[in-house]
Motif scaffolding. Structure first.
Motif, PDB file in Angstrom:
ATOM      1  N   SER A  23       6.729   8.751  -1.019  1.00  0.00           N
ATOM      2  CA  SER A  23       6.434   8.841   0.416  1.00  0.00           C
ATOM      3  C   SER A  23       6.851   7.599   1.214  1.00  0.00           C
ATOM      4  O   SER A  23       6.769   7.607   2.432  1.00  0.00           O
ATOM      5  N   VAL A  24       7.275   6.534   0.523  1.00  0.00           N
ATOM      6  CA  VAL A  24       7.665   5.337   1.289  1.00  0.00           C
ATOM      7  C   VAL A  24       9.176   5.117   1.215  1.00  0.00           C
ATOM      8  O   VAL A  24       9.812   5.500   0.239  1.00  0.00           O
ATOM      9  N   LYS A 212       0.708   3.303   5.902  1.00  0.00           N
ATOM     10  CA  LYS A 212       1.689   4.111   6.647  1.00  0.00           C
ATOM     11  C   LYS A 212       1.963   3.480   8.005  1.00  0.00           C
ATOM     12  O   LYS A 212       3.116   3.375   8.440  1.00  0.00           O
TER      13      LYS A 212
END
Ligand code: PLP
Length: 233
Positions: A23-24, A212
């Motif tokens: 996700s990064v 995030k």
């Protein structure tokens, strides 16, 4: 039976890591914060391919360094007292929490004795809480511009670290990260004594609850504990 339970429990660590990695963005380094976690849990992450871990206590970091595989990259992310520098200088990869010139001098002295150059981040106080340690922007600027810093040949300042306020208010968190990013970016414009021991490449900000936002605001190193290992006791 126990083996089976252990296995299914431990496999969630590698699942968590994989999900976070997916996700990064690729330029963002993940530090697995293993404070209070057992060597078994750390090895579970290690065997899934993760080699960078962060600890906030010198004593715990040192014990784990001696007990665990030697190709682990260990980061100190918590407050460092001058009298404890000697324990970590021989092996630490990055100190995120350099928060005074006196501490940098001590790191430099001890690193010099064993011919190491120790990479450090200046920890900046960006949160509203009084409890979180770190330098003010003005104090950091004074250190970064000082002639004395250029004499510390066994220390390299490679960037900045900051922790946002523990709050539900996303705007507050974003504002704090954005201000650190702005200071990080302005560093290259500061009038400075030229020298090679100060080159910014790391902006360490973001933990499980706010990474995030931190990445959106320019972080390239996140320190993730509970989202990988589960809640600490
Ligand atoms: C504990 C800690 C973290 C990780 O916190 P989580 O909320 O568990 O991700 C990150 N940075 C520092 C400095 C810490 O002490």
């Amino acid at each position: 039976m126990f083996v089976k339970y252990n296995f299914s429990f431990m496999s969630t660590i590698s699942d968590n890591l994989r999900k976070i990695k997916e996700s990064v963005p690729p330029g963002v380094k993940i530090i697995a914060v293993s404070k209070s976690m057992s060597p078994e849990k750390i090895l579970e992450a290690y065997h899934s391919g993760h080699k960078i871990f962060g600890e906030n206590r010198v004593q715990e970091l040192t014990v784990k360094y001696y007990d665990l595989p030697k190709d682990i990259e260990w980061h100190l992310i918590g407050h460092l007292q001058t009298n404890k520098v000697k324990h970590i200088v021989p092996f630490v990869s990055l100190i995120h929490s350099a928060d005074s010139f006196k501490l940098l001098m001590e790191i430099n002295n001890l690193a010099g004795k064993i011919n190491r150059v120790v990479s450090c981040l200046l920890q900046i106080h960006i949160a509203q809480e009084e409890t979180k340690s770190g330098l003010s922007y003005a104090e950091a600027e004074t250190i970064l511009q000082s002639e004395e810093l250029q004499q510390l040949k066994n220390v390299r300042i490679v960037g900045l670290m900051g922790m946002a306020t523990l709050t539900e208010d996303e705007n507050q968190i974003r504002k704090e990260f954005a201000s650190l990013r702005k200071f990080y970016d302005s560093f290259s414009l500061l009038p400075r004594v030229p020298g090679a021991n100060c080159q910014f490449e790391i902006l360490s900000m973001g933990m499980s609850s706010d990474y995030k936002i931190a990445i959106e605001e320019g972080s390239n190193m996140i320190r993730i504990g509970s989202a990988i290992f589960g809640e600490r006791k």
